[in-house]
Design a protein around this motif. Structure first.
Motif, PDB file in Angstrom:
ATOM      1  N   LYS A 187       0.827  -1.217   0.000  1.00 42.38           N
ATOM      2  CA  LYS A 187       0.000   0.000   0.000  1.00 42.38           C
ATOM      3  C   LYS A 187       0.854   1.257   0.000  1.00 42.38           C
ATOM      4  O   LYS A 187       0.440   2.310  -0.494  1.00 42.38           O
ATOM      5  N   THR A 188       2.058   1.175   0.537  1.00 43.08           N
ATOM      6  CA  THR A 188       2.934   2.344   0.621  1.00 43.08           C
ATOM      7  C   THR A 188       3.796   2.527  -0.626  1.00 43.08           C
ATOM      8  O   THR A 188       4.534   3.507  -0.721  1.00 43.08           O
ATOM      9  N   VAL A 189       3.708   1.598  -1.579  1.00 40.86           N
ATOM     10  CA  VAL A 189       4.525   1.662  -2.794  1.00 40.86           C
ATOM     11  C   VAL A 189       3.725   2.351  -3.892  1.00 40.86           C
ATOM     12  O   VAL A 189       2.686   1.834  -4.324  1.00 40.86           O
ATOM     13  N   PRO A 190       4.171   3.517  -4.373  1.00 40.45           N
ATOM     14  CA  PRO A 190       3.397   4.252  -5.386  1.00 40.45           C
ATOM     15  C   PRO A 190       3.066   3.434  -6.627  1.00 40.45           C
ATOM     16  O   PRO A 190       1.994   3.601  -7.223  1.00 40.45           O
ATOM     17  N   TYR A 191       3.960   2.551  -7.014  1.00 41.63           N
ATOM     18  CA  TYR A 191       3.754   1.736  -8.226  1.00 41.63           C
ATOM     19  C   TYR A 191       2.438   0.971  -8.168  1.00 41.63           C
ATOM     20  O   TYR A 191       1.778   0.763  -9.185  1.00 41.63           O
ATOM     21  N   PHE A 192       2.029   0.538  -6.969  1.00 42.59           N
ATOM     22  CA  PHE A 192       0.825  -0.288  -6.823  1.00 42.59           C
ATOM     23  C   PHE A 192      -0.401   0.530  -6.411  1.00 42.59           C
ATOM     24  O   PHE A 192      -1.441  -0.038  -6.074  1.00 42.59           O
ATOM     25  N   GLN A 193      -0.302   1.845  -6.439  1.00 40.30           N
ATOM     26  CA  GLN A 193      -1.372   2.695  -5.905  1.00 40.30           C
ATOM     27  C   GLN A 193      -2.727   2.382  -6.514  1.00 40.30           C
ATOM     28  O   GLN A 193      -3.718   2.205  -5.794  1.00 40.30           O
ATOM     29  N   LYS A 194      -2.808   2.335  -7.830  1.00 45.63           N
ATOM     30  CA  LYS A 194      -4.101   2.135  -8.483  1.00 45.63           C
ATOM     31  C   LYS A 194      -4.683   0.755  -8.193  1.00 45.63           C
ATOM     32  O   LYS A 194      -5.903   0.593  -8.077  1.00 45.63           O
ATOM     33  N   ALA A 195      -3.822  -0.238  -8.049  1.00 48.11           N
ATOM     34  CA  ALA A 195      -4.304  -1.583  -7.718  1.00 48.11           C
ATOM     35  C   ALA A 195      -4.858  -1.625  -6.309  1.00 48.11           C
ATOM     36  O   ALA A 195      -5.936  -2.193  -6.056  1.00 48.11           O
ATOM     37  N   VAL A 196      -4.123  -1.033  -5.364  1.00 50.43           N
ATOM     38  CA  VAL A 196      -4.557  -1.031  -3.971  1.00 50.43           C
ATOM     39  C   VAL A 196      -5.839  -0.220  -3.816  1.00 50.43           C
ATOM     40  O   VAL A 196      -6.766  -0.626  -3.094  1.00 50.43           O
ATOM     41  N   GLU A 197      -5.936   0.923  -4.488  1.00 50.81           N
ATOM     42  CA  GLU A 197      -7.146   1.742  -4.421  1.00 50.81           C
ATOM     43  C   GLU A 197      -8.353   0.970  -4.923  1.00 50.81           C
ATOM     44  O   GLU A 197      -9.438   1.030  -4.319  1.00 50.81           O
ATOM     45  N   ALA A 198      -8.186   0.252  -6.016  1.00 55.47           N
ATOM     46  CA  ALA A 198      -9.299  -0.536  -6.559  1.00 55.47           C
ATOM     47  C   ALA A 198      -9.731  -1.601  -5.550  1.00 55.47           C
ATOM     48  O   ALA A 198     -10.929  -1.802  -5.318  1.00 55.47           O
ATOM     49  N   ASP A 199      -8.769  -2.258  -4.935  1.00 52.98           N
ATOM     50  CA  ASP A 199      -9.076  -3.298  -3.953  1.00 52.98           C
ATOM     51  C   ASP A 199      -9.823  -2.709  -2.764  1.00 52.98           C
ATOM     52  O   ASP A 199     -10.823  -3.279  -2.297  1.00 52.98           O
ATOM     53  N   GLU A 200      -9.360  -1.571  -2.266  1.00 53.99           N
ATOM     54  CA  GLU A 200      -9.994  -0.950  -1.108  1.00 53.99           C
ATOM     55  C   GLU A 200     -11.409  -0.471  -1.416  1.00 53.99           C
ATOM     56  O   GLU A 200     -12.262  -0.408  -0.524  1.00 53.99           O
ATOM     57  N   GLN A 201     -11.670  -0.141  -2.669  1.00 48.73           N
ATOM     58  CA  GLN A 201     -12.996   0.333  -3.073  1.00 48.73           C
ATOM     59  C   GLN A 201     -13.911  -0.802  -3.538  1.00 48.73           C
ATOM     60  O   GLN A 201     -15.033  -0.571  -3.973  1.00 48.73           O
ATOM     61  N   GLY A 202     -13.414  -2.032  -3.442  1.00 49.51           N
ATOM     62  CA  GLY A 202     -14.217  -3.183  -3.833  1.00 49.51           C
ATOM     63  C   GLY A 202     -14.373  -3.326  -5.324  1.00 49.51           C
ATOM     64  O   GLY A 202     -15.308  -3.991  -5.807  1.00 49.51           O
ATOM     65  N   GLU A 203     -13.462  -2.733  -6.079  1.00 44.46           N
ATOM     66  CA  GLU A 203     -13.507  -2.803  -7.540  1.00 44.46           C
ATOM     67  C   GLU A 203     -12.441  -3.771  -8.063  1.00 44.46           C
ATOM     68  O   GLU A 203     -11.432  -4.010  -7.395  1.00 44.46           O
ATOM     69  N   PRO A 204     -12.650  -4.338  -9.266  1.00 40.46           N
ATOM     70  CA  PRO A 204     -11.637  -5.236  -9.826  1.00 40.46           C
ATOM     71  C   PRO A 204     -10.333  -4.480 -10.089  1.00 40.46           C
ATOM     72  O   PRO A 204     -10.347  -3.329 -10.533  1.00 40.46           O
ATOM     73  N   MET A 205      -9.219  -5.122  -9.787  1.00 35.52           N
ATOM     74  CA  MET A 205      -7.924  -4.527 -10.114  1.00 35.52           C
ATOM     75  C   MET A 205      -7.733  -4.507 -11.630  1.00 35.52           C
ATOM     76  O   MET A 205      -8.191  -5.409 -12.335  1.00 35.52           O
ATOM     77  N   PRO A 206      -7.055  -3.494 -12.155  1.00 32.98           N
ATOM     78  CA  PRO A 206      -6.770  -3.467 -13.597  1.00 32.98           C
ATOM     79  C   PRO A 206      -6.017  -4.721 -14.038  1.00 32.98           C
ATOM     80  O   PRO A 206      -5.209  -5.284 -13.298  1.00 32.98           O
ATOM     81  N   ASP A 207      -6.285  -5.156 -15.276  1.00 32.17           N
ATOM     82  CA  ASP A 207      -5.643  -6.351 -15.814  1.00 32.17           C
ATOM     83  C   ASP A 207      -4.123  -6.231 -15.835  1.00 32.17           C
ATOM     84  O   ASP A 207      -3.421  -7.243 -15.760  1.00 32.17           O
ATOM     85  N   PHE A 208      -3.601  -5.003 -15.962  1.00 35.29           N
ATOM     86  CA  PHE A 208      -2.152  -4.813 -15.957  1.00 35.29           C
ATOM     87  C   PHE A 208      -1.535  -5.460 -14.716  1.00 35.29           C
ATOM     88  O   PHE A 208      -0.463  -6.075 -14.798  1.00 35.29           O
ATOM     89  N   PHE A 209      -2.217  -5.330 -13.593  1.00 36.67           N
ATOM     90  CA  PHE A 209      -1.708  -5.893 -12.346  1.00 36.67           C
ATOM     91  C   PHE A 209      -2.050  -7.382 -12.221  1.00 36.67           C
ATOM     92  O   PHE A 209      -1.172  -8.202 -11.956  1.00 36.67           O
ATOM     93  N   ARG A 210      -3.320  -7.725 -12.417  1.00 36.02           N
ATOM     94  CA  ARG A 210      -3.756  -9.104 -12.183  1.00 36.02           C
ATOM     95  C   ARG A 210      -3.144 -10.079 -13.179  1.00 36.02           C
ATOM     96  O   ARG A 210      -2.701 -11.170 -12.817  1.00 36.02           O
ATOM     97  N   LYS A 211      -3.132  -9.691 -14.443  1.00 36.84           N
ATOM     98  CA  LYS A 211      -2.668 -10.608 -15.483  1.00 36.84           C
ATOM     99  C   LYS A 211      -1.201 -10.380 -15.831  1.00 36.84           C
ATOM    100  O   LYS A 211      -0.444 -11.328 -16.029  1.00 36.84           O
ATOM    101  N   GLY A 212      -0.796  -9.118 -15.926  1.00 31.93           N
ATOM    102  CA  GLY A 212       0.568  -8.821 -16.334  1.00 31.93           C
ATOM    103  C   GLY A 212       1.596  -9.076 -15.248  1.00 31.93           C
ATOM    104  O   GLY A 212       2.669  -9.637 -15.507  1.00 31.93           O
ATOM    105  N   LEU A 213       1.256  -8.694 -14.007  1.00 34.58           N
ATOM    106  CA  LEU A 213       2.204  -8.818 -12.894  1.00 34.58           C
ATOM    107  C   LEU A 213       1.891  -9.979 -11.957  1.00 34.58           C
ATOM    108  O   LEU A 213       2.723 -10.333 -11.117  1.00 34.58           O
ATOM    109  N   GLY A 214       0.709 -10.555 -12.085  1.00 38.29           N
ATOM    110  CA  GLY A 214       0.313 -11.565 -11.108  1.00 38.29           C
ATOM    111  C   GLY A 214       0.148 -10.973  -9.727  1.00 38.29           C
ATOM    112  O   GLY A 214       0.453 -11.604  -8.718  1.00 38.29           O
ATOM    113  N   PHE A 215      -0.356  -9.752  -9.671  1.00 34.21           N
ATOM    114  CA  PHE A 215      -0.567  -9.023  -8.413  1.00 34.21           C
ATOM    115  C   PHE A 215      -2.062  -8.929  -8.180  1.00 34.21           C
ATOM    116  O   PHE A 215      -2.810  -8.463  -9.049  1.00 34.21           O
ATOM    117  N   GLY A 216      -2.516  -9.389  -6.996  1.00 36.08           N
ATOM    118  CA  GLY A 216      -3.952  -9.388  -6.757  1.00 36.08           C
ATOM    119  C   GLY A 216      -4.309  -9.112  -5.319  1.00 36.08           C
ATOM    120  O   GLY A 216      -3.600  -8.399  -4.601  1.00 36.08           O
TER     121      GLY A 216
END
Length: 307
Positions: A193-222
């Motif tokens: 959560k403190t790493v700017p690179y993951f900001q949009k992924a963490v924000e989506a998770d906290e808001q109950g929204e799907p993470m962008p595919d760039f993170f889920r599929k490209g990085l394997g980050f979920g």
């Protein structure tokens, strides 16, 4: 392969990834011993599991010592009649670059992650052997232990050590029918959560929204729940015969990490003396340099962090 009637211990399960593991195990039918150093977090975790129809008790104690490990096993036996599953997740961070890292910074992280894993696994395995239980052990590693990361000497050493122990334990526990594996989660946590690179992924998770595919599929980050499914699976009877493995879990990706293997082998008559290494040896090494750390692709414009 339900976990009904199984009993699990999950260390460091008052919040974050550990809580997700405990909740998933409970959802699959296991009774869970929750562990945390914070009474409020532990109580909240138990309440969340029970409100969802599961069974749980809390042990508030820092892992590391043999006493805590034995207390956790005793809680499982006294509360639920036995023990079948251990997930070693507890950990702390004391990130500093090498010259700024104190002895206490190093020792604290090693004690919780590495020694805590050792003592808890030893206590659980003793119970499995004594009671004839074909138990399941899941130890939590990290990409940092696999590849290194700036400012994390202590954490990298602990997580790499955990993988080494898992591979050793797989050899020692096979005859007892116990499976022991490591999971390398890549998920939104308090740390990422403190790493700017993951900001949009963490924000989506906290808001109950799907993470962008760039993170889920490209990085394997979920999410923590993505890794929790793998932990629960490795705790089941379905993994009979699968042991000593290091499995990456994150987003839409599942990985199997290999053992470190040589990428090149060269032989020289009479051995590799200093003079020969100065010429041929340097050429071989220079041509086969291996990467360190993790390399991240550039973020798309729409996923750049905002201030």
């Amino acid at each position: 392969m339900s976990l009904q009637d199984k009993v699990a211990i999950v260390t460091g399960s008052g919040a974050g990834l550990g809580l997700a593991y405990a909740q998933e195990l409970a959802a699959q039918g296991a009774a869970v011993v929750v562990n945390d150093v914070d009474q409020a977090h532990a109580d909240a975790a138990v309440a969340a599991i029970e409100s969802a129809g599961g069974r749980a008790v809390a042990v508030v104690a820092p892992v590391g010592s043999t006493e805590t490990a034995e207390q956790l096993v005793e809680a499982a036996v006294s509360s639920f009649g036995g023990l079948d599953i251990l997930v070693t997740n507890a950990g702390i961070l004391r990130d500093k670059s090498l010259l700024k890292m104190s002895d206490d910074d190093f020792d604290a992280v090693i004690n919780v992650h590495l020694k805590g894993t050792f003592t808890c696994v030893r206590a659980a395995y003793k119970h499995f052997k004594t009671e004839g239980v074909a138990g399941r052990i899941v130890c939590i590693g990290s990409p940092t232990g696999q590849r290194g990361n700036y400012g994390q000497t202590n954490y990298a050493a602990a997580k790499a050590g955990i993988v080494g122990m898992v591979r050793t334990w797989a050899l020692e526990m096979t005859r007892a029918g116990v499976s022991v594996n490591a999971v390398i989660p890549v998920a939104a946590t308090a740390m990422t959560k403190t790493v700017p690179y993951f900001q949009k992924a963490v924000e989506a998770d906290e808001q109950g929204e799907p993470m962008p595919d760039f993170f889920r599929k490209g990085l394997g980050f979920g999410t923590a729940q993505d890794a929790a499914g793998v932990v629960a699976f490795l705790s089941s009877d379905a993994v009979n015969g699968i042991t000593g493995q290091v499995i990456g879990a994150g987003g839409d990706r599942l990985q199997v990490w290999s053992h470190p293997e040589p990428v090149v082998q060269e032989f020289h008559d009479g051995g590799w003396d200093y003079t020969t290494l100065q010429t041929q040896g340097r050429e071989i090494l220079q041509a086969n340099l291996q990467s360190v750390g993790e390399s991240m692709p550039e973020l798309p414009a729409e996923l750049q962090p905002t201030s």
